[in-house]
Motif scaffolding. Sequence first.
Motif, short mmCIF file in Angstrom:
data_model
loop_
_atom_site.label_atom_id
_atom_site.label_comp_id
_atom_site.label_asym_id
_atom_site.label_seq_id
_atom_site.Cartn_x
_atom_site.Cartn_y
_atom_site.Cartn_z
N GLY A 79 -7.22 33.56 -17.79
CA GLY A 79 -7.06 33.33 -19.23
C GLY A 79 -5.64 32.97 -19.63
O GLY A 79 -5.44 32.00 -20.37
N PRO A 80 -4.62 33.69 -19.14
CA PRO A 80 -3.25 33.34 -19.52
C PRO A 80 -2.82 31.95 -19.02
O PRO A 80 -1.89 31.37 -19.56
N VAL A 81 -3.50 31.43 -18.01
CA VAL A 81 -3.13 30.14 -17.45
C VAL A 81 -3.92 29.01 -18.10
O VAL A 81 -3.37 28.10 -18.71
N ASP A 82 -5.26 29.07 -17.98
CA ASP A 82 -6.08 27.97 -18.49
C ASP A 82 -7.40 28.41 -19.11
O ASP A 82 -8.27 27.59 -19.35
N GLY A 83 -7.55 29.72 -19.38
CA GLY A 83 -8.74 30.20 -20.07
C GLY A 83 -9.98 30.35 -19.21
O GLY A 83 -11.06 30.60 -19.72
N ARG A 84 -9.85 30.21 -17.90
CA ARG A 84 -11.01 30.28 -17.00
C ARG A 84 -11.02 31.58 -16.21
O ARG A 84 -10.02 32.28 -16.12
N THR A 85 -12.17 31.86 -15.61
CA THR A 85 -12.26 32.89 -14.59
C THR A 85 -12.77 32.22 -13.33
O THR A 85 -13.39 31.15 -13.38
N CYS A 86 -12.49 32.83 -12.19
CA CYS A 86 -12.99 32.28 -10.94
C CYS A 86 -13.13 33.41 -9.92
O CYS A 86 -12.63 34.51 -10.13
N GLN A 87 -13.81 33.11 -8.84
CA GLN A 87 -13.92 34.04 -7.72
C GLN A 87 -12.80 33.70 -6.75
O GLN A 87 -12.70 32.57 -6.28
N THR A 88 -11.96 34.68 -6.48
CA THR A 88 -10.73 34.45 -5.73
C THR A 88 -10.69 35.30 -4.47
O THR A 88 -11.07 36.46 -4.50
N THR A 89 -10.21 34.68 -3.40
CA THR A 89 -9.96 35.40 -2.15
C THR A 89 -8.60 34.95 -1.63
O THR A 89 -8.32 33.75 -1.55
N VAL A 90 -7.75 35.92 -1.30
CA VAL A 90 -6.45 35.64 -0.68
C VAL A 90 -6.52 36.17 0.74
O VAL A 90 -6.86 37.33 0.96
N SER A 91 -6.24 35.30 1.71
CA SER A 91 -6.34 35.66 3.12
C SER A 91 -5.10 35.20 3.87
O SER A 91 -4.35 34.36 3.40
N TRP A 92 -4.93 35.76 5.05
CA TRP A 92 -3.84 35.32 5.93
C TRP A 92 -4.27 34.10 6.72
O TRP A 92 -5.39 34.06 7.23
N GLU A 93 -3.40 33.12 6.83
CA GLU A 93 -3.53 32.04 7.80
C GLU A 93 -2.19 32.01 8.51
O GLU A 93 -1.21 31.47 8.00
N GLY A 94 -2.13 32.68 9.67
CA GLY A 94 -0.85 32.89 10.33
C GLY A 94 -0.01 33.81 9.47
O GLY A 94 -0.45 34.89 9.08
N ASP A 95 1.22 33.38 9.13
CA ASP A 95 2.10 34.16 8.26
C ASP A 95 2.03 33.72 6.81
O ASP A 95 2.80 34.18 5.98
N LYS A 96 1.10 32.80 6.50
CA LYS A 96 0.95 32.30 5.14
C LYS A 96 -0.17 33.03 4.41
O LYS A 96 -1.20 33.36 5.01
N LEU A 97 0.03 33.23 3.11
CA LEU A 97 -1.03 33.75 2.25
C LEU A 97 -1.72 32.56 1.61
O LEU A 97 -1.07 31.74 0.95
N VAL A 98 -3.03 32.45 1.82
CA VAL A 98 -3.79 31.32 1.30
C VAL A 98 -4.83 31.85 0.32
O VAL A 98 -5.65 32.70 0.66
N CYS A 99 -4.80 31.30 -0.89
CA CYS A 99 -5.71 31.70 -1.96
C CYS A 99 -6.72 30.59 -2.22
O CYS A 99 -6.34 29.43 -2.39
N VAL A 100 -8.00 30.96 -2.26
CA VAL A 100 -9.07 30.04 -2.63
C VAL A 100 -9.67 30.56 -3.93
O VAL A 100 -10.08 31.72 -4.00
N GLN A 101 -9.71 29.70 -4.95
CA GLN A 101 -10.24 30.06 -6.26
C GLN A 101 -11.49 29.22 -6.53
O GLN A 101 -11.37 28.02 -6.78
N ARG A 102 -12.66 29.84 -6.44
CA ARG A 102 -13.91 29.12 -6.67
C ARG A 102 -14.30 29.25 -8.13
O ARG A 102 -14.41 30.34 -8.67
N GLY A 103 -14.51 28.10 -8.79
CA GLY A 103 -14.88 28.08 -10.19
C GLY A 103 -15.21 26.66 -10.60
O GLY A 103 -15.65 25.85 -9.78
N GLU A 104 -14.95 26.34 -11.88
CA GLU A 104 -15.35 25.02 -12.37
C GLU A 104 -14.42 23.89 -11.94
O GLU A 104 -14.76 22.72 -12.08
N LYS A 105 -13.25 24.20 -11.40
CA LYS A 105 -12.33 23.17 -10.90
C LYS A 105 -12.36 23.19 -9.38
O LYS A 105 -12.16 24.24 -8.76
N GLY A 106 -12.58 22.04 -8.78
CA GLY A 106 -12.70 21.96 -7.33
C GLY A 106 -11.36 21.99 -6.61
O GLY A 106 -10.34 21.56 -7.15
#
Length: 138
Positions: A79-106
């Motif tokens: 909401g504070p960013v663009d008014g949407r909600t999404c299903q989010t997962t943050v995972s490790w890929e090596g030493d990087k944190l990678v976030c995937v946000q599933r919702g209306e924007k691909g």
Amino acid sequence: MSKPNYSGTFHMVEQDNMDSYLAALDINFALRKIVCLLKPTKEITHDPATGAMKIRTITTFKNFIMDFIIGEEFTEDLGPVDGRTCQTTVSWEGDKLVCVQRGEKGGRGWTHWLEGDKLHLEMRVEGIVAKQVFKKAV
């Protein structure tokens, strides 16, 4: 092998392609211009033992708090960013944190990684990539 601890306070020192990224999120012109002028601070608390993480993005305009467990999906209120909600997962890929946000924007999400005293952030949505670099406060 243990993962890096992201805890700390980081001040933005560099930004690239933010206006195009915000436009892809359907943020109006005036708000995009304001956001592009902001110099956010990130306050990160990270407990490597439990995977609990809180990322506070603080600006003079608006603050955004993301509280999660690495590897566990949750409903994120953008909401504070663009008014949407999404299903989010943050995972490790090596030493990087990678976030995937599933919702209306691909293709929406972000990647954080550390290089010395710098925190890098790459934000993605619908093929548009914006980058920010933060320097750790001493």
